[in-house]
Design an enzyme around this catalytic site. Structure first.
Site, mmCIF file in Angstrom:
data_model
loop_
_atom_site.group_PDB
_atom_site.id
_atom_site.type_symbol
_atom_site.label_atom_id
_atom_site.label_comp_id
_atom_site.label_asym_id
_atom_site.label_seq_id
_atom_site.Cartn_x
_atom_site.Cartn_y
_atom_site.Cartn_z
ATOM 1 N N SER A 113 4.035 -1.413 8.250
ATOM 2 C CA SER A 113 2.940 -0.697 7.614
ATOM 3 C C SER A 113 2.676 0.572 8.408
ATOM 4 C CB SER A 113 1.704 -1.589 7.624
ATOM 5 O OG SER A 113 0.645 -0.929 6.970
ATOM 6 N N HIS A 127 0.965 6.931 3.534
ATOM 7 C CA HIS A 127 0.917 5.509 3.841
ATOM 8 C C HIS A 127 2.148 4.861 3.221
ATOM 9 C CE1 HIS A 127 -0.024 1.567 1.793
ATOM 10 N NE2 HIS A 127 -0.173 1.223 3.061
ATOM 11 N N GLY A 282 -8.025 -14.621 13.710
ATOM 12 C CA GLY A 282 -6.779 -14.458 14.457
ATOM 13 C C GLY A 282 -6.033 -13.183 14.134
#
Lengths: 324, 324
Positions: A113, A127, A282
């Site tokens: 990403s 992006h 997490g």
């Protein structure tokens, strides 16, 4: 770490290993291409998921000469998904089933990403994200359900039609090589996905976007993903090279800041990946929010004058154009 | 518009009309107090809900000498709520029922919402909001279910303990006058509500927060709300007066920008009012997002050095203190 790209095309290996190799190779390739336009280099952080499996590597460039902020992150994770998570995915994947005694599922996921925000308001933000997900039979370790997702899109503050055409053409070419029906579908999907409902405008001028892609053999989709990855550097780097030294006014910089505010709105309010990450215990929050620009601005009730360059961009964001 | 404050205490009037008067009066009073600290004045926008009932008045000050951005908005709206909206509210209000033939409900709501962002990083940002909601019998026009909600909280970039104590004390006094059990409860509720889960820190140093308040006679709650409103100017204005001209470094300004990034994260990701507004067709988005700061910044993986003033604030945001 040096990764041998040979594994990407080794048919004897499982897709998960080939895709992992692809994202590792592309992280190096893309960060090198971007660093070539800046005097500041990327900073690398490796992280692990602690008690869960796997981890990732974030490469971030901040306060460079060309780039205000940019990150190219990969993650390669595995473990068990809780039954609720499976339930949500089932709508799109009928062959997905709980396999643990508690209905949990063994999974593997990897992806890359990136988000790049140049300083110059004439140089567009971009992006891209390509990812693979699979569930694994806990007995045989064979792949059960799997799919790919991803895309790449461009977010200029000022519209240069030739730049929009260039970016779209490169990604169209990458898809057309394998299947000419893909680009029109994924271009439309991109415009729909990046629509900021509460503003009535898209985040940028689009690109391609797809999810739950499992309708061709996995090996063929891996080649398509590689082709899209290959398109990224030539689709974006020339635009930054061309615009990074264009003179700009304080007013143009301020307009860029307002557009970045909209970018933040999309990412925090609507982006599914960001939402998922922020609500998943997490997760590494710093890697998720790396996408946010170094600077952004909100001006109450701001509307560009009709006929200005700022308004020209807005018109395209309100009704997406066909660029190629 | 000049509003007569007499109506606030007129027992012969329905609560809805008394609360509407209260928010109108307080909008004038608060904007005047704030404008007294700046050379720029508030800009007023009135808006209506179009086909739906009612509207509001946004008063916004941008780019002042003391305030970078501040808004004090009121809304007074009525109409019909769809059955789904009622369903969601029923958990907290057993006596809430659909009254239209399609299960829709006639409602009335009014409130005041303000957010103030000073320029100086030593002067704190603040937010306050007080609101009233009721459902109405379509035949008799009598009030069915009703409740009040609201609160006020402080978001400093640098911790001055005496400022935190002052702000909390004023709001404690306002509540204690009516019921000494309220402040401890609402102080805790505030710390919980403004907790940014993904950061493990609160948005600011708290204040008071409450919702679904219907456990006393409406007339008595209206007096409590008025008392909280009355506390606002004396709780906040002296802090800005004291800090607005404090010298600051570029590093301190940058820290303020990072804290404002967190402010944006809370408002866009977690704030229930913002979420509701952005996902409700017909909302006035500019009034909702007036709360966002003029400028904000995101720095990848930023952590203040232990023992610095920046770290001192963070420690309090990670484990909220009792200020009074």
């Amino acid at each position: 770490m040096v990764v041998s790209p040979d594994k990407i095309h080794d048919n004897s290996l499982p897709i998960r290993e080939r895709m992992e190799t692809l994202v590792r190779v592309k992280q190096q390739e893309i960060t090198q291409a971007l660093a070539g336009l800046d005097t500041v280099d990327f900073h690398t952080d490796s992280w692990t998921r602690g008690d869960n499996g796997g981890g990732g590597q974030s490469m971030v460039l901040q306060n460079g000469t060309t780039f205000e902020k940019g990150g190219v992150n990969i993650s390669v994770v595995h473990g068990k998904l809780p039954p609720q998570a499976i339930q949500r995915m089932k709508a799109d994947h009928a062959n997905l089933k709980g396999t643990g005694s508690d209905g949990s599922v063994d999974f593997f996921a990897c992806g890359l990403s990136l988000v790049i925000h140049p300083h110059n308001p004439h140089a567009p933000t971009t992006h891209a994200n390509y990812r693979y997900f699979e569930t694994i039979d806990p007995e045989t370790r064979e792949t059960q359900a799997w799919w790919f997702g991803g895309g790449a899109d461009l977010t200029p503050s000022y519209l240069y039609e030739e730049d929009a055409k260039h970016f779209h053409q490169k990604h169209k070419d990458a898809l057309d090589k394998y299947d000419e029906t893909l680009y029109p579908k994924y271009k439309k999907w991109c415009d729909e996905y990046f629509f900021i409902k509460h503003r009535g405008e898209t985040r940028g001028i689009g690109g391609i976007f797809f999810d739950d892609f499992d309708s061709k053999p996995a090996d063929e989709i891996l080649h398509i993903i590689e082709s899209c990855f290959d398109a990224f550097v030539p689709s974006y780097i020339p635009l930054v090279e061309k615009r990074k030294d264009t003179p700009f006014t304080p007013e143009q910089k301020q307009w860029q800041q307002i557009r970045r505010g909209r970018y933040v709105e999309f990412n925090l309010v609507l982006d599914r990946g960001t939402q998922f990450g922020l609500h998943t215990p997490g997760s590494r929050v710093e890697s998720i929010l790396m996408s946010l620009p170094a600077t952004a601005s909100w001006v109450y009730d701001h509307h560009p004058e009709p006929g200005t360059e700022e308004d020209k961009l807005l018109q395209v964001l309100k009704s997406p154009a066909d660029w190629v």
